[in-house]
Design a protein around this motif. Structure first.
Motif, PDB file in Angstrom:
ATOM      1  N   PRO A  75       0.836  -1.207   0.000  1.00  0.00           N
ATOM      2  CA  PRO A  75       0.000   0.000   0.000  1.00  0.00           C
ATOM      3  C   PRO A  75       0.876   1.266   0.000  1.00  0.00           C
ATOM      4  N   LEU A  76       0.350   2.328  -0.605  1.00  0.00           N
ATOM      5  CA  LEU A  76       1.090   3.580  -0.744  1.00  0.00           C
ATOM      6  C   LEU A  76       0.371   4.737  -0.062  1.00  0.00           C
ATOM      7  N   THR A  77       1.144   5.731   0.313  1.00  0.00           N
ATOM      8  CA  THR A  77       0.636   6.998   0.825  1.00  0.00           C
ATOM      9  C   THR A  77       1.004   8.057  -0.205  1.00  0.00           C
ATOM     10  N   PHE A  78       0.152   9.066  -0.372  1.00  0.00           N
ATOM     11  CA  PHE A  78       0.365  10.055  -1.424  1.00  0.00           C
ATOM     12  C   PHE A  78       0.464  11.470  -0.862  1.00  0.00           C
ATOM     13  N   LEU A  79       1.279  12.261  -1.521  1.00  0.00           N
ATOM     14  CA  LEU A  79       1.436  13.690  -1.242  1.00  0.00           C
ATOM     15  C   LEU A  79       1.362  14.408  -2.579  1.00  0.00           C
ATOM     16  N   ALA A  80       1.026  15.690  -2.545  1.00  0.00           N
ATOM     17  CA  ALA A  80       1.016  16.484  -3.772  1.00  0.00           C
ATOM     18  C   ALA A  80       1.377  17.916  -3.425  1.00  0.00           C
ATOM     19  N   THR A  81       2.062  18.581  -4.340  1.00  0.00           N
ATOM     20  CA  THR A  81       2.386  19.991  -4.147  1.00  0.00           C
ATOM     21  C   THR A  81       1.382  20.837  -4.910  1.00  0.00           C
ATOM     22  N   SER A  82       1.046  21.971  -4.343  1.00  0.00           N
ATOM     23  CA  SER A  82       0.236  22.950  -5.056  1.00  0.00           C
ATOM     24  C   SER A  82       1.176  23.805  -5.881  1.00  0.00           C
ATOM     25  N   SER A  83       0.612  24.582  -6.777  1.00  0.00           N
ATOM     26  CA  SER A  83       1.407  25.506  -7.578  1.00  0.00           C
ATOM     27  C   SER A  83       0.729  26.873  -7.484  1.00  0.00           C
ATOM     28  N   PRO A  84       1.315  27.898  -8.072  1.00  0.00           N
ATOM     29  CA  PRO A  84       0.690  29.220  -7.968  1.00  0.00           C
ATOM     30  C   PRO A  84      -0.756  29.273  -8.483  1.00  0.00           C
ATOM     31  N   GLY A  85      -1.117  28.444  -9.459  1.00  0.00           N
ATOM     32  CA  GLY A  85      -2.472  28.503 -10.006  1.00  0.00           C
ATOM     33  C   GLY A  85      -3.375  27.349  -9.635  1.00  0.00           C
ATOM     34  N   ILE A  86      -2.838  26.331  -8.945  1.00  0.00           N
ATOM     35  CA  ILE A  86      -3.598  25.114  -8.638  1.00  0.00           C
ATOM     36  C   ILE A  86      -3.389  24.729  -7.174  1.00  0.00           C
ATOM     37  N   ASP A  87      -4.486  24.463  -6.475  1.00  0.00           N
ATOM     38  CA  ASP A  87      -4.383  23.840  -5.157  1.00  0.00           C
ATOM     39  C   ASP A  87      -4.517  22.340  -5.357  1.00  0.00           C
ATOM     40  N   ALA A  88      -3.602  21.569  -4.780  1.00  0.00           N
ATOM     41  CA  ALA A  88      -3.654  20.106  -4.845  1.00  0.00           C
ATOM     42  C   ALA A  88      -3.975  19.603  -3.446  1.00  0.00           C
ATOM     43  N   ILE A  89      -5.122  18.957  -3.296  1.00  0.00           N
ATOM     44  CA  ILE A  89      -5.608  18.516  -1.997  1.00  0.00           C
ATOM     45  C   ILE A  89      -5.648  16.993  -1.985  1.00  0.00           C
ATOM     46  N   ASP A  93      -6.377   8.058  -1.120  1.00  0.00           N
ATOM     47  CA  ASP A  93      -5.824   7.703  -2.429  1.00  0.00           C
ATOM     48  C   ASP A  93      -6.152   8.723  -3.509  1.00  0.00           C
ATOM     49  N   PHE A  94      -6.825   9.809  -3.161  1.00  0.00           N
ATOM     50  CA  PHE A  94      -7.312  10.762  -4.156  1.00  0.00           C
ATOM     51  C   PHE A  94      -6.622  12.113  -4.041  1.00  0.00           C
ATOM     52  N   VAL A  95      -6.418  12.752  -5.195  1.00  0.00           N
ATOM     53  CA  VAL A  95      -5.877  14.105  -5.259  1.00  0.00           C
ATOM     54  C   VAL A  95      -6.891  14.959  -6.018  1.00  0.00           C
ATOM     55  N   THR A  96      -7.330  16.042  -5.391  1.00  0.00           N
ATOM     56  CA  THR A  96      -8.247  16.961  -6.051  1.00  0.00           C
ATOM     57  C   THR A  96      -7.466  18.199  -6.469  1.00  0.00           C
ATOM     58  N   LEU A  97      -7.558  18.516  -7.754  1.00  0.00           N
ATOM     59  CA  LEU A  97      -6.894  19.690  -8.314  1.00  0.00           C
ATOM     60  C   LEU A  97      -7.931  20.795  -8.439  1.00  0.00           C
ATOM     61  N   THR A 110       3.634  18.368  -8.327  1.00  0.00           N
ATOM     62  CA  THR A 110       4.415  17.164  -8.075  1.00  0.00           C
ATOM     63  C   THR A 110       3.568  16.196  -7.273  1.00  0.00           C
ATOM     64  N   LEU A 111       3.465  14.960  -7.747  1.00  0.00           N
ATOM     65  CA  LEU A 111       2.818  13.889  -6.995  1.00  0.00           C
ATOM     66  C   LEU A 111       3.909  13.005  -6.417  1.00  0.00           C
ATOM     67  N   VAL A 112       3.761  12.603  -5.163  1.00  0.00           N
ATOM     68  CA  VAL A 112       4.733  11.743  -4.505  1.00  0.00           C
ATOM     69  C   VAL A 112       3.997  10.530  -3.951  1.00  0.00           C
ATOM     70  N   ALA A 113       4.524   9.339  -4.239  1.00  0.00           N
ATOM     71  CA  ALA A 113       3.998   8.094  -3.681  1.00  0.00           C
ATOM     72  C   ALA A 113       5.063   7.522  -2.759  1.00  0.00           C
ATOM     73  N   ARG A 120      10.236   6.172   3.708  1.00  0.00           N
ATOM     74  CA  ARG A 120      11.422   6.852   3.183  1.00  0.00           C
ATOM     75  C   ARG A 120      11.669   6.490   1.730  1.00  0.00           C
ATOM     76  N   ILE A 121      11.005   5.459   1.230  1.00  0.00           N
ATOM     77  CA  ILE A 121      11.164   5.052  -0.174  1.00  0.00           C
ATOM     78  C   ILE A 121      10.008   5.652  -0.957  1.00  0.00           C
ATOM     79  N   THR A 122      10.334   6.621  -1.791  1.00  0.00           N
ATOM     80  CA  THR A 122       9.312   7.382  -2.500  1.00  0.00           C
ATOM     81  C   THR A 122       9.630   7.468  -3.987  1.00  0.00           C
ATOM     82  N   THR A 123       8.609   7.844  -4.735  1.00  0.00           N
ATOM     83  CA  THR A 123       8.769   8.172  -6.148  1.00  0.00           C
ATOM     84  C   THR A 123       8.063   9.491  -6.385  1.00  0.00           C
ATOM     85  N   LYS A 124       8.734  10.383  -7.096  1.00  0.00           N
ATOM     86  CA  LYS A 124       8.207  11.697  -7.410  1.00  0.00           C
ATOM     87  C   LYS A 124       7.855  11.742  -8.886  1.00  0.00           C
TER      88      LYS A 124
END
Length: 134
Positions: A75-89, A93-97, A110-113, A120-124
């Motif tokens: 199983p994976l955990t997810f992170l996402a970065t927002s940008s100046p024009g987009i909020d990433a929530i 398992d879901f990311v809302t842009l 950027t999406l990170v799994a 500590r083992i991730t993929t960007k």
């Protein structure tokens, strides 16, 4: 000896490893990243999302679990970065842009799994998001 840096040449890329933080390795997909990199026997998540571009006209939810896998089905955990024009929530398992009001054009998030059993083992993965007129 702490502070020593080890440099590995892999397929023309360079990975620098500081022995003081060995075990905190990140694999970058897309943008010329490596695939199937593993640390201490744990396979890093792999990007299987195909194209790294999405076009949206308003709030859009994507299932990040459909975009990354591990060979051993961890199983994976997810992170996402927002940008100046987009909020990433991120929610599970879901990311809302969510495009900010009046924004159009293309920006990058950027999406990170990360493995849940060894975060500590991730993929960007970089994803270009184009917002068209709402």
């Amino acid at each position: 000896r702490l502070g020593m840096t080890v440099v590995l040449l892999i397929l023309g890329g360079v990975i620098a490893i500081n022995p003081a933080i060995v075990g905190l390795l990140t694999q970058e997909s897309g943008m010329g990243g490596l695939s199937g990199f593993s640390v201490f026997g744990d396979a890093a998540p792999e990007w299987i999302g195909g194209e790294s571009h999405v076009t949206i006209t308003g709030p859009t939810t994507i299932r990040a679990a459909d975009l990354f896998i591990t060979k051993d089905k961890t199983p994976l955990t997810f992170l996402a970065t927002s940008s100046p024009g987009i909020d990433a929530i991120v929610s599970g398992d879901f990311v809302t842009l969510v495009p900010k009001y009046g924004v159009s054009g293309t920006t990058r998030i950027t999406l990170v799994a990360a493995r849940q059993d060894n975060p500590r083992i991730t993929t960007k993965q970089y994803v270009d998001v184009t917002v068209t007129d709402m």
